[in-house]
Design an enzyme around this catalytic site. Structure first.
Site, short mmCIF file in Angstrom:
data_model
loop_
_atom_site.label_atom_id
_atom_site.label_comp_id
_atom_site.label_asym_id
_atom_site.label_seq_id
_atom_site.Cartn_x
_atom_site.Cartn_y
_atom_site.Cartn_z
N GLN A 94 -0.30 -12.48 -8.32
CA GLN A 94 -1.00 -11.21 -8.03
C GLN A 94 -0.09 -10.09 -8.53
O GLN A 94 0.54 -9.37 -7.77
CB GLN A 94 -1.29 -11.10 -6.52
CG GLN A 94 -2.09 -9.87 -6.12
CD GLN A 94 -3.50 -9.81 -6.73
OE1 GLN A 94 -4.07 -10.82 -7.09
NE2 GLN A 94 -4.04 -8.61 -6.86
N LYS A 188 -8.35 -18.70 -22.54
CA LYS A 188 -8.91 -18.98 -21.21
C LYS A 188 -9.41 -17.70 -20.57
O LYS A 188 -8.79 -16.65 -20.69
CB LYS A 188 -7.80 -19.61 -20.36
CG LYS A 188 -8.13 -19.77 -18.89
CD LYS A 188 -6.95 -20.37 -18.14
CE LYS A 188 -6.50 -19.49 -16.99
NZ LYS A 188 -5.38 -20.04 -16.22
N ASP A 216 1.97 -26.03 -17.88
CA ASP A 216 1.64 -24.77 -17.20
C ASP A 216 2.72 -24.45 -16.17
O ASP A 216 3.52 -25.31 -15.80
CB ASP A 216 0.27 -24.90 -16.52
CG ASP A 216 -0.45 -23.55 -16.42
OD1 ASP A 216 0.17 -22.51 -16.73
OD2 ASP A 216 -1.62 -23.53 -16.02
#
Ligand code: R5P
Length: 294
Positions: A94, A188, A216
């Protein structure tokens, strides 16, 4: 130097202590009936460089608060320098306001760590390093490139390293370089209201007859790996495996990933995870501590 392990160190405190030949002390924690808790460092830290190890997997809030208590206690007890090692940095994803009115959680976490007197900060392959520029002390980001390259080398013969998005391509490219094999990345898109992942195209490269390895930073709900695996197999990949640093594996991620055709998964020990092969990244962190202290 003294290593202080929090309740969410997941053994990395011991691994780092062994690699550095340092003493490790576990914090003492007492829970109260109302849900509050207190911590104690039952050791003489006065005048010492103290390295606190605490990962921030769930429950993230309790582990973060515990970390703040430990840093503050070490400072209050007269530690000369407090180096904070957070193998998995929660809230790093975030890092911007995806929807109007949202808070930037990682900035708040950085402010909290600064407020208690973090002199140096080490984490492993966060979602992005940008917010760490807000830390007042020195920062070292550990990139376990060699460790992950070795894990891939053991598991497939003709690897092509695939980053599921542009953001993660730097790490994927480094792993590919270490292995001397090709890399590619995907375009993506995520719907920030539903969380759904859509793969639009291959940015570069072709999958035909390669053992595609999706690399990832984190697997959470698994949507990214599932979509990338289906896309790779649909575009001619011989096999698909995945290597991710932080294995949150929320909900039914594991089952969904297996059902999408992924034949093997490897992670690291920044987060405890059952029934998944993990590599120990304590030596990478120990090297990071030595660099930071130079
Ligand atoms: C996002 O950009 C990250 O690098 C990961 O790809 C993502 O957070 C993984 O989340 P999930 O497993 O829920 O798709």
């Amino acid at each position: 130097m003294l290593i202080v392990g929090g309740s969410a160190a997941n053994g990395i405190d011991d691994g780092v202590a062994a690699a550095l030949g340092a003493k490790v002390v576990k914090i003492e924690k007492k829970n109260f009936p109302d849900g509050e808790f207190k911590i104690r460092i039952n050791a003489d830290v006065k005048g010492q460089d103290v390295v606190i190890v605490q990962s921030l997997y769930g429950p993230q809030e309790k582990h973060l608060l515990e970390l703040l208590f430990i840093i503050d206690a070490a400072k209050g007890l007269g530690a000369s320098k407090v180096i904070v090692v957070v193998p998995y940095l929660a809230y790093a994803r975030q890092n911007r306001r995806f929807l109007e009115g949202e808070g930037i959680s990682i900035d708040t976490v950085v402010k909290l760590l600064n407020s208690v007197g973090t002199d140096g900060f080490i984490t492993v392959r966060p979602h992005t390093s940008e917010p760490l520029k807000g830390m007042t002390g020195k920062v070292k980001v550990v990139e376990p490139v060699k460790t992950f390259a070795e894990a891939v080398r053991k598991r497939c013969q003709r690897p092509l390293i695939l980053s599921p998005d542009k953001g993660g391509s730097e790490f994927a490219v480094s792993v590919a370089k270490e292995l001397g094999c090709p890399s590619a990345s995907l375009d993506k898109e995520r719907d920030y209201n539903t969380g759904e992942v859509l793969i639009k195209s291959i940015i570069d490269g072709s999958f035909r007859d390669w053992d595609v390895v999706i690399v990832d930073d984190v697997i959470s709900g698994g949507g990214t790996i599932v979509a990338s695996s289906k896309f790779s197999l649909g575009n001619g990949a011989k096999s698909v495996g995945t290597a991710a640093v932080h294995m949150l594996m929320a909900g039914d991620a594991r089952q969904r990933i297996a059902a999408s055709g992924v034949s093997w998964v490897v992670g690291s020990n920044t987060i405890p995870c059952k029934d998944i092969e993990v590599v120990d990244i304590s030596p990478d962190i120990a090297a990071g501590i030595m660099e930071l202290l130079k």
